[in-house]
Design an enzyme around this catalytic site. Structure first.
Site, PDB file in Angstrom:
ATOM      1  N   CYS A 255       0.871  -1.247  -0.157  1.00 59.93           N
ATOM      2  CA  CYS A 255      -0.005  -0.194   0.247  1.00 59.93           C
ATOM      3  C   CYS A 255       0.914   1.147   0.305  1.00 59.93           C
ATOM      4  CB  CYS A 255      -0.645  -0.041   1.076  1.00 59.93           C
ATOM      5  SG  CYS A 255      -0.203   0.107   2.920  1.00 59.93           S
ATOM      6  N   HIS A 256       2.142   1.264   0.773  1.00 61.84           N
ATOM      7  CA  HIS A 256       3.373   1.938   0.424  1.00 61.84           C
ATOM      8  C   HIS A 256       4.492   2.058  -0.841  1.00 61.84           C
ATOM      9  CE1 HIS A 256       5.548   5.183   2.040  1.00 61.84           C
ATOM     10  NE2 HIS A 256       5.010   5.429   2.286  1.00 61.84           N
ATOM     11  N   PHE A 257       3.916   2.273  -1.552  1.00 60.62           N
ATOM     12  CA  PHE A 257       2.844   2.693  -3.005  1.00 60.62           C
ATOM     13  C   PHE A 257       2.844   1.608  -3.847  1.00 60.62           C
ATOM     14  CE2 PHE A 257       5.332   6.877  -0.905  1.00 60.62           C
ATOM     15  CZ  PHE A 257       4.204   7.249  -0.454  1.00 60.62           C
TER      16      PHE A 257
ATOM     17  N   VAL B  32       7.452   1.303  -0.481  1.00 60.89           N
ATOM     18  CA  VAL B  32       8.679   1.254   0.173  1.00 60.89           C
ATOM     19  C   VAL B  32       8.135   1.605   1.113  1.00 60.89           C
ATOM     20  CG1 VAL B  32       7.898   4.279  -0.398  1.00 60.89           C
ATOM     21  CG2 VAL B  32      10.737   3.351   0.570  1.00 60.89           C
TER      22      VAL B  32
END
Length: 176
Positions: free
Chosen positions: A74-76, A81
């Site tokens: 989810c990041h990203f 990362v």
């Protein structure tokens, strides 16, 4: 406070860290680590009451990196990362763990940091993150507080540094 607790060791495996999260490692009155997925280390390789840059204590811990770690999804999306704040939180977690290790009682809370610098990133292709914490001071009064400098290394390269990491142990957090 001293390190005369019955479970004192100089290294801790993953099961020990999980026990800390359940309040079993340093007792119900001692500080706890968070449970997965917020637990940011797989092992503590070394803890010393002396040593480190200030000869006040030293902690070295590691996190194994796998592409399926939850934050990478989810990041990203399309640009995974590890959030830098998780590395910072890991350093606070370790300062609190040190306070429990030396016999401190209370609920751990991050109180601040002097300066944080990010000069790199942790990608899903990385293998291992190493945290190094250099204790600067422990205050043992009504509030137990630890002050430390730390660094985060990925695959042998220092990528984050933090000065004056502050963690306190509170008997009552209702007014915090």
């Amino acid at each position: 406070m001293n390190n005369c607790t019955p479970n004192i060791k100089s290294s801790y495996g993953y099961e020990d860290l999980l026990a800390s999260g359940r309040g079993e490692l340093f007792g119900k009155e001692g500080p706890q680590l968070p449970a997965p997925t917020m637990l940011m280390m797989d092992r503590v390789n070394l803890m010393t009451e002396n040593g480190g840059l200030f000869d006040k204590g030293y902690i070295e811990a590691e996190l194994d990196i796998h592409p399926d770690l939850p934050f990478f999804g989810c990041h990203f999306i399309g640009d995974p990362v590890m959030p830098g704040c998780l590395g910072l939180d890991a350093m606070w977690q370790l300062v609190g763990f040190f306070l429990g290790w030396i016999g401190g009682k209370g609920k751990g809370r991050a109180l601040g940091v002097g300066e944080v610098k990010f000069t790199g990133q942790i990608l899903p292709t990385a293998k291992k993150v190493t945290y190094r914490i250099h204790m600067k001071r422990v205050i043992n009064r009504k509030l137990v507080m630890g002050l430390a400098d730390g660094e985060v290394e990925v695959d042998g390269r220092v990528i984050y540094t933090a000065t004056d990491l502050k963690v306190g142990l509170f008997q009552d957090t209702s007014s915090f």
